[in-house]
Design an enzyme around this catalytic site. Structure first.
Site, mmCIF file in Angstrom:
data_model
loop_
_atom_site.group_PDB
_atom_site.id
_atom_site.type_symbol
_atom_site.label_atom_id
_atom_site.label_comp_id
_atom_site.label_asym_id
_atom_site.label_seq_id
_atom_site.Cartn_x
_atom_site.Cartn_y
_atom_site.Cartn_z
ATOM 1 N N ASP A 275 -53.408 2.679 -48.491
ATOM 2 C CA ASP A 275 -54.566 1.948 -49.022
ATOM 3 C C ASP A 275 -54.199 1.266 -50.342
ATOM 4 O O ASP A 275 -54.935 1.342 -51.324
ATOM 5 C CB ASP A 275 -55.759 2.884 -49.211
ATOM 6 C CG ASP A 275 -57.080 2.126 -49.378
ATOM 7 O OD1 ASP A 275 -57.141 0.941 -48.988
ATOM 8 O OD2 ASP A 275 -58.048 2.712 -49.899
ATOM 9 N N LYS B 126 -54.049 -1.576 -52.870
ATOM 10 C CA LYS B 126 -54.888 -2.733 -53.167
ATOM 11 C C LYS B 126 -55.095 -2.783 -54.677
ATOM 12 O O LYS B 126 -54.849 -1.791 -55.382
ATOM 13 C CB LYS B 126 -56.237 -2.626 -52.452
ATOM 14 C CG LYS B 126 -57.035 -1.362 -52.793
ATOM 15 C CD LYS B 126 -58.301 -1.284 -51.972
ATOM 16 C CE LYS B 126 -59.080 -0.002 -52.274
ATOM 17 N NZ LYS B 126 -60.319 0.085 -51.450
ATOM 18 N N ASN C 289 -56.743 0.045 -56.612
ATOM 19 C CA ASN C 289 -56.021 1.309 -56.717
ATOM 20 C C ASN C 289 -54.791 1.229 -57.609
ATOM 21 O O ASN C 289 -53.933 2.101 -57.570
ATOM 22 C CB ASN C 289 -55.633 1.813 -55.323
ATOM 23 C CG ASN C 289 -56.842 2.272 -54.531
ATOM 24 O OD1 ASN C 289 -57.896 2.532 -55.098
ATOM 25 N ND2 ASN C 289 -56.696 2.362 -53.225
ATOM 26 N N ASP D 74 -55.786 6.899 -56.136
ATOM 27 C CA ASP D 74 -56.573 6.981 -54.904
ATOM 28 C C ASP D 74 -55.705 7.238 -53.681
ATOM 29 O O ASP D 74 -55.338 6.321 -52.947
ATOM 30 C CB ASP D 74 -57.419 5.719 -54.692
ATOM 31 C CG ASP D 74 -58.499 5.939 -53.622
ATOM 32 O OD1 ASP D 74 -58.422 6.950 -52.902
ATOM 33 O OD2 ASP D 74 -59.408 5.103 -53.525
ATOM 34 N N THR E 82 -58.232 -1.053 -46.283
ATOM 35 C CA THR E 82 -59.055 -2.137 -46.799
ATOM 36 C C THR E 82 -58.635 -3.418 -46.085
ATOM 37 O O THR E 82 -57.463 -3.805 -46.162
ATOM 38 C CB THR E 82 -58.855 -2.268 -48.320
ATOM 39 O OG1 THR E 82 -59.215 -1.020 -48.936
ATOM 40 C CG2 THR E 82 -59.734 -3.377 -48.885
#
Length: 223
Positions: free
Chosen positions: A64, A66, A69, A82, A103
């Site tokens: 994840d 992004k 994070n 995260d 995401t």
């Protein structure tokens, strides 16, 4: 390059963690104020890649990555946070059928189709998407709904960084970004470490032209 965990308490109904305080905000906060310059995007991208390479060396996939994070400390250094979707390489993924893990704007195609098939190259795809966002202000694929975004991820070619960024120096990173966002994992950088190495090499592309950069990417197996 990872947010530190100072302590953890598993005695209650839900785990509680005391994490390192990073006061510099997130990369997404930075992007709300405008895009990054090519040198700054290269610096931040290199720090993120180093952290991801460390995770992969420990057998952990983030899944994840992004801008939300990525957090900055007081000195402006990037740290990953995260790990809610992180898993050990080869571990079973216990999710309901059809559940979206990730995401949409930063998910690799294979992660959309079957999260059980992801490996380190899926995180490399996200590195490319983050690099694109740092220079353009938004991920390479974006639509009004998550479903429409995922359709673009699966079926549309990635936009050119060179034509999408207002910074003429973005051409230095165009080939790396394109290779990172390849639909086929075999055509991407095969590791976060290799991706970071190519990013460092791109620093001299402005002086030498795109030829040496493309040759370096090919030598690393990126093209």
């Amino acid at each position: 390059g990872l947010v530190r965990v100072h302590s953890a308490d598993f005695s209650g109904s839900a785990p509680a963690f005391v994490l390192e305080l990073l006061e510099g905000g997130s990369l997404q906060d930075r992007l709300r104020r405008g895009t990054l310059s090519v040198p700054e995007a290269r610096r931040v991208g290199g720090q993120i890649a180093e952290a991801v390479a460390y995770l992969h060396a420990q057998g952990v996939l983030h899944r994840d990555l992004k801008p939300d994070n990525v957090l900055f400390d007081a000195e402006g250094n990037a740290h990953l946070t995260d790990f809610g979707l992180a898993r050990a390489r080869g571990a079973l993924t216990l999710t309901q059928t059809g559940e979206l893990l990730g995401t949409p704007g930063y998910m690799a195609p294979e992660q959309v189709l079957d999260p059980r098939t992801v490996d380190g190259r899926s995180d490399v795809y996200a590195l490319g998407a983050i690099l694109f966002a740092m220079l353009v202000g938004s991920p390479p694929f974006q639509a009004k709904t998550a479903l429409a975004t995922l359709d673009k991820v699966l079926h549309e070619p990635a936009p050119s960084l060179k034509s999408s960024s207002a910074d003429p120096l973005a051409a230095q990173l165009d080939a790396l970004c394109a290779a990172s966002l390849a639909k086929d994992p075999a055509k991407r950088a095969q590791s976060a470490a290799a991706w970071g190495e190519a990013l460092r090499e791109s620093a001299s592309a402005g002086e030498r032209g795109r030829g040496p950069l493309l040759a370096g990417l090919a030598a690393l197996g990126l093209l």
